[in-house]
Design a protein around this motif. Structure first.
Motif, short mmCIF file in Angstrom:
data_model
loop_
_atom_site.label_atom_id
_atom_site.label_comp_id
_atom_site.label_asym_id
_atom_site.label_seq_id
_atom_site.Cartn_x
_atom_site.Cartn_y
_atom_site.Cartn_z
N LEU A 119 0.85 -1.19 0.00
CA LEU A 119 0.00 0.00 0.00
C LEU A 119 0.88 1.24 0.00
CD1 LEU A 119 -2.60 -1.19 2.64
CD2 LEU A 119 -3.11 -0.69 0.24
N SER A 120 0.48 2.26 -0.75
CA SER A 120 1.29 3.46 -0.88
C SER A 120 1.59 4.10 0.47
CB SER A 120 0.56 4.49 -1.76
OG SER A 120 1.23 5.73 -1.74
N LEU A 121 2.86 4.45 0.67
CA LEU A 121 3.27 5.19 1.86
C LEU A 121 3.45 6.67 1.53
CD1 LEU A 121 5.92 2.72 3.36
CD2 LEU A 121 3.48 2.92 3.91
N ASP A 122 3.23 7.04 0.28
CA ASP A 122 3.30 8.44 -0.14
C ASP A 122 1.87 8.98 -0.18
OD1 ASP A 122 6.14 8.41 -0.40
OD2 ASP A 122 5.91 7.34 -2.29
N ASP A 123 1.22 8.96 -1.33
CA ASP A 123 -0.19 9.34 -1.37
C ASP A 123 -1.00 8.31 -0.58
OD1 ASP A 123 0.40 11.50 -2.99
OD2 ASP A 123 0.10 10.34 -4.83
N PRO A 124 -1.93 8.76 0.26
CA PRO A 124 -2.70 7.81 1.07
C PRO A 124 -3.51 6.84 0.20
CG PRO A 124 -2.99 10.05 1.88
CD PRO A 124 -2.29 10.16 0.55
N PRO A 125 -3.52 5.57 0.54
CA PRO A 125 -4.39 4.63 -0.18
C PRO A 125 -5.84 4.91 0.17
CG PRO A 125 -3.46 3.57 1.74
CD PRO A 125 -2.82 4.92 1.67
N SER A 126 -6.74 4.46 -0.67
CA SER A 126 -8.16 4.56 -0.35
C SER A 126 -8.59 3.33 0.43
CB SER A 126 -8.98 4.65 -1.65
OG SER A 126 -8.87 3.44 -2.39
N VAL A 127 -9.80 3.38 0.99
CA VAL A 127 -10.33 2.20 1.67
C VAL A 127 -10.48 1.06 0.67
CG1 VAL A 127 -12.36 1.26 2.86
CG2 VAL A 127 -11.44 3.49 3.53
N ARG A 128 -10.82 1.39 -0.57
CA ARG A 128 -10.90 0.35 -1.62
C ARG A 128 -9.54 -0.30 -1.85
NH1 ARG A 128 -14.61 -0.91 -5.47
NH2 ARG A 128 -16.72 -0.21 -4.94
N ASP A 129 -8.49 0.51 -1.86
CA ASP A 129 -7.14 -0.04 -2.02
C ASP A 129 -6.81 -1.00 -0.87
OD1 ASP A 129 -6.65 1.53 -4.29
OD2 ASP A 129 -5.79 3.17 -3.11
N ILE A 130 -7.15 -0.58 0.34
CA ILE A 130 -6.84 -1.39 1.52
C ILE A 130 -7.64 -2.69 1.51
CG2 ILE A 130 -6.94 -1.45 4.05
CD1 ILE A 130 -6.53 1.64 3.95
N SER A 131 -8.93 -2.58 1.16
CA SER A 131 -9.76 -3.78 1.09
C SER A 131 -9.23 -4.75 0.04
CB SER A 131 -11.21 -3.38 0.77
OG SER A 131 -12.07 -4.50 0.81
N ALA A 132 -8.80 -4.22 -1.11
CA ALA A 132 -8.24 -5.07 -2.17
C ALA A 132 -6.97 -5.76 -1.69
CB ALA A 132 -7.96 -4.24 -3.41
N ALA A 133 -6.13 -5.05 -0.93
CA ALA A 133 -4.90 -5.66 -0.41
C ALA A 133 -5.23 -6.78 0.56
CB ALA A 133 -4.05 -4.59 0.27
N LEU A 134 -6.26 -6.61 1.37
CA LEU A 134 -6.68 -7.66 2.28
C LEU A 134 -7.21 -8.87 1.52
CD1 LEU A 134 -8.37 -5.36 4.93
CD2 LEU A 134 -6.43 -6.86 5.38
N HIS A 135 -7.96 -8.62 0.45
CA HIS A 135 -8.46 -9.72 -0.38
C HIS A 135 -7.30 -10.48 -1.03
CE1 HIS A 135 -12.62 -7.58 -1.01
NE2 HIS A 135 -12.43 -8.01 0.22
N ASP A 136 -6.34 -9.73 -1.56
CA ASP A 136 -5.19 -10.36 -2.20
C ASP A 136 -4.43 -11.22 -1.19
OD1 ASP A 136 -5.79 -9.15 -4.59
OD2 ASP A 136 -4.30 -7.56 -4.39
#
Length: 222
Positions: free
Chosen positions: A109-126
């Motif tokens: 997950l990006s440590l520069d521009d903040p990730p979105s909740v969708r990004d975080i949810s997708a990372a959890l799914h992956d």
């Protein structure tokens, strides 16, 4: 080598906060920022000997009552040879800028521009899918969090997609590797759906976690 004292820990933390100015210092060796119902963190995890630290990117879902800020999806910095890399406190000055750059490159997950909740949810799914493919323990908590943070963020479609994936995964998880409290796929899915539908309860859980962990000074990314 000697362990880092409190002053050294503060200096090290301040240097990492300069490298990642979108994060706030929460505690010594702990940086956090808030993305809606989720905390994203960078932890400088002390080595067993105490003379070094492992830069670690992670998240923590505020929708789950928990006594500490967890290291979910924790990723320690990996060296160029592929092993977890510890930074000795005595070599921090010369190594931390390169280490911070590489941690940002490696983080899911990006440590520069903040990730979105969708990004975080997708990372959890992956992560949950990878756990199944690799034969690792079922990612029950990660799937729960992916659904509850989506619901708390008001994304009903994303929460429903998470529930569908949870149902599919639960049908494939080996029963021998499930938590002892597991009551069965349908009961788990129904319970998750009920929790996701309880927006008031989810928001109360987030507020409770913010108060418990003293997060009022941690900025919320827009």
């Amino acid at each position: 080598m000697s362990k880092a004292n409190a002053a050294t820990a503060r200096r090290v933390t301040a240097d990492w906060a300069k490298a990642f100015d979108g994060f706030d210092v929460w505690r010594p060796l702990r940086l956090l920022r808030r993305v809606g119902p989720v905390l994203q963190g960078i932890t400088l995890d002390r080595s067993t000997s105490g003379d070094a630290y492992y830069p670690t990117a992670h998240i923590h879902a505020l929708t789950r009552p928990f006594p500490v800020v967890s290291l979910m999806l924790g990723q320690r910095l990996v060296s160029r040879s592929g092993v977890q890399e510890a930074i000795e406190f005595t070599r921090h000055v010369e190594k931390h800028l390169d280490a911070s750059r590489r941690l940002a490159e490696q983080a899911r997950l990006s440590l520069d521009d903040p990730p979105s909740v969708r990004d975080i949810s997708a990372a959890l799914h992956d992560f949950a899918l990878a756990q199944l493919e690799l034969g690792h323990p079922p990612a029950v908590n990660e799937m729960e969090d992916s659904i509850l943070i989506a619901a708390a963020d008001g994304d009903e479609l994303l929460a429903d997609q998470g529930l569908q994936l949870a149902r599919e995964l639960a049908g494939k998880w080996p029963s021998s590797r499930l938590p002892p409290t597991w009551t069965g796929r349908e009961e788990w899915i129904c319970s998750l759906a009920d929790r996701a539908a309880d927006l008031e309860g989810l928001r109360a859980a987030v507020e409770s976690q913010v108060a418990l962990h003293n997060l009022t000074k941690v900025r919320e990314s827009q």
